[in-house]
Scaffold this active site. Sequence first.
Site, PDB file in Angstrom:
ATOM      1  N   LEU A  24      43.000  57.131  31.510  1.00 48.99           N
ATOM      2  CA  LEU A  24      42.677  58.426  30.900  1.00 48.99           C
ATOM      3  C   LEU A  24      41.176  58.699  30.861  1.00 48.99           C
ATOM      4  CD1 LEU A  24      45.428  58.928  28.190  1.00 48.99           C
ATOM      5  CD2 LEU A  24      45.447  59.390  30.628  1.00 48.99           C
ATOM      6  N   ASP A  48      46.580  53.082  29.723  1.00 50.11           N
ATOM      7  CA  ASP A  48      45.350  53.110  28.916  1.00 50.11           C
ATOM      8  C   ASP A  48      45.734  52.670  27.516  1.00 50.11           C
ATOM      9  OD1 ASP A  48      42.742  53.772  27.834  1.00 50.11           O
ATOM     10  OD2 ASP A  48      42.513  55.158  29.508  1.00 50.11           O
ATOM     11  N   ILE A  49      44.751  52.631  26.595  1.00 48.89           N
ATOM     12  CA  ILE A  49      45.068  52.321  25.196  1.00 48.89           C
ATOM     13  C   ILE A  49      45.090  53.600  24.361  1.00 48.89           C
ATOM     14  CG2 ILE A  49      44.241  49.928  25.213  1.00 48.89           C
ATOM     15  CD1 ILE A  49      41.577  50.967  24.035  1.00 48.89           C
ATOM     16  N   ASP A  66      46.454  47.090  27.322  1.00 44.06           N
ATOM     17  CA  ASP A  66      45.165  46.596  26.845  1.00 44.06           C
ATOM     18  C   ASP A  66      44.722  45.511  27.828  1.00 44.06           C
ATOM     19  OD1 ASP A  66      43.052  45.411  25.623  1.00 44.06           O
ATOM     20  OD2 ASP A  66      44.069  45.021  23.713  1.00 44.06           O
ATOM     21  N   TYR A 155      26.095  47.334  31.732  1.00 48.82           N
ATOM     22  CA  TYR A 155      27.042  47.950  32.685  1.00 48.82           C
ATOM     23  C   TYR A 155      26.739  47.463  34.107  1.00 48.82           C
ATOM     24  CZ  TYR A 155      29.112  51.927  35.329  1.00 48.82           C
ATOM     25  OH  TYR A 155      29.809  52.735  36.188  1.00 48.82           O
ATOM     26  N   LYS A 159      28.930  44.987  36.566  1.00 49.40           N
ATOM     27  CA  LYS A 159      29.432  45.454  37.863  1.00 49.40           C
ATOM     28  C   LYS A 159      28.978  44.532  39.001  1.00 49.40           C
ATOM     29  CE  LYS A 159      32.011  48.952  36.734  1.00 49.40           C
ATOM     30  NZ  LYS A 159      33.470  48.930  36.979  1.00 49.40           N
TER      31      LYS A 159
HETATM   32  C1  AKB Z   1      27.109  56.258  34.672  1.00 47.06           C
HETATM   33  O1  AKB Z   1      26.272  57.163  34.672  1.00 47.06           O
HETATM   34  O2  AKB Z   1      27.060  55.267  33.926  1.00 47.06           O
HETATM   35  C2  AKB Z   1      28.223  56.344  35.695  1.00 47.06           C
HETATM   36  C3  AKB Z   1      27.837  55.655  36.954  1.00 47.06           C
HETATM   37  C4  AKB Z   1      26.876  56.282  37.889  1.00 47.06           C
HETATM   38  O3  AKB Z   1      28.297  54.588  37.212  1.00 47.06           O
HETATM   39  N1  AKB Z   1      28.544  57.713  35.939  1.00 47.06           N
END
Ligand code: AKB
Length: 327
Positions: A24, A48-49, A66, A155, A159
């Site tokens: 979602l 999704d949760i 989850d 983030y 990744k």
């Molecule tokens: C973000 O801005 O964090 C995302 C991306 C570019 O991975 N939209």
Amino acid sequence: VGGQHIRQYHQNGDPPRILITGGLGQLGTGLAHLLRGKYGKESVILSDIVKPSKEIVQAGPYVFADILDFKCLQEIVVTYRIDWLVHFSALLSAIGEQNVPLAIRVNIEGLHNIMELSKQYNLRVFVPSTIGAFGPTSPRNPTPNLTIQRPQTIYGVSKVHAELLGEYYHHRFGLDFRCLRFPGVISSDTQPGGGTTDYAVQIFHDAMAGNHFECYLRPNTRLPMMYIEDCLRSLWEMLVAPPEKLRTRTYNVTAMSFTPEEVVAEVKKHFPELKVTYRPDSRQKIADTWPEVFDDSEARKDWGWAHDYDLSDLCNIMFDNLKNQQA
Ligand code: AKB
């Protein structure tokens, strides 16, 4: 592994059964729609949760999942006889910085579950990566497929970890791992949540509503972007690419690169009265370390990636969509 899957479905005529986690968010419902069009409504399980709307439930199977609960994931894979997994669950760049422990749980521990699950049940697995997987020491204009990756957000770190772990599982265990690094994705009917590129969605909504648009990035901050239709098509093309075409398991993909002042100029062709101010916040620091122009020539060469929408097409379709939603 991938070749076997493709032959298997061509021989017995059964479509693949696909689970989408984090369904979602910005990309899940659009991807479910695309895949249901190709493989049938019942073949795609959105999860999704979050409590779904009536429309989501009417569109096809939706289940609670989850990703931190391994047994819950096993149960879904077994019950629905899942073949392919698209793993969207993640905290994005800006929101991740606000809750690092949660980002580590969701983006890293959650991914560990997904990898083990995919290995155990021999799933083809797609995990999106991002321009955020690069950092200030990466070449930024252009950023090639294979280069220095020292991101400075949790983030981005999560990744890079996903890319490396997926490629490791591929080489070590033969897992059919597939990954695309996406730029900022622009969509009209779903909102991004907590990213650094979100301004490029917000501007369309503000222009349509006659609101003043306040941009949290400086006017000359260049970032790679793509329209959601291109994004989802690239995902599907990567998902079904014959394994012999994939010289790597992680590819950059993009469509365009623009700055806030460039998108403002284009939007003003539709809404000349739009008022814009700039007030850079903590997201500026993130954007300053990201690619300005993304080199996706490897994807174009290896499996024929080609985008459809440039900046002017993007503005036309976004305003068409938003007008239709209002009507
Ligand atoms: C973000 O801005 O964090 C995302 C991306 C570019 O991975 N939209």
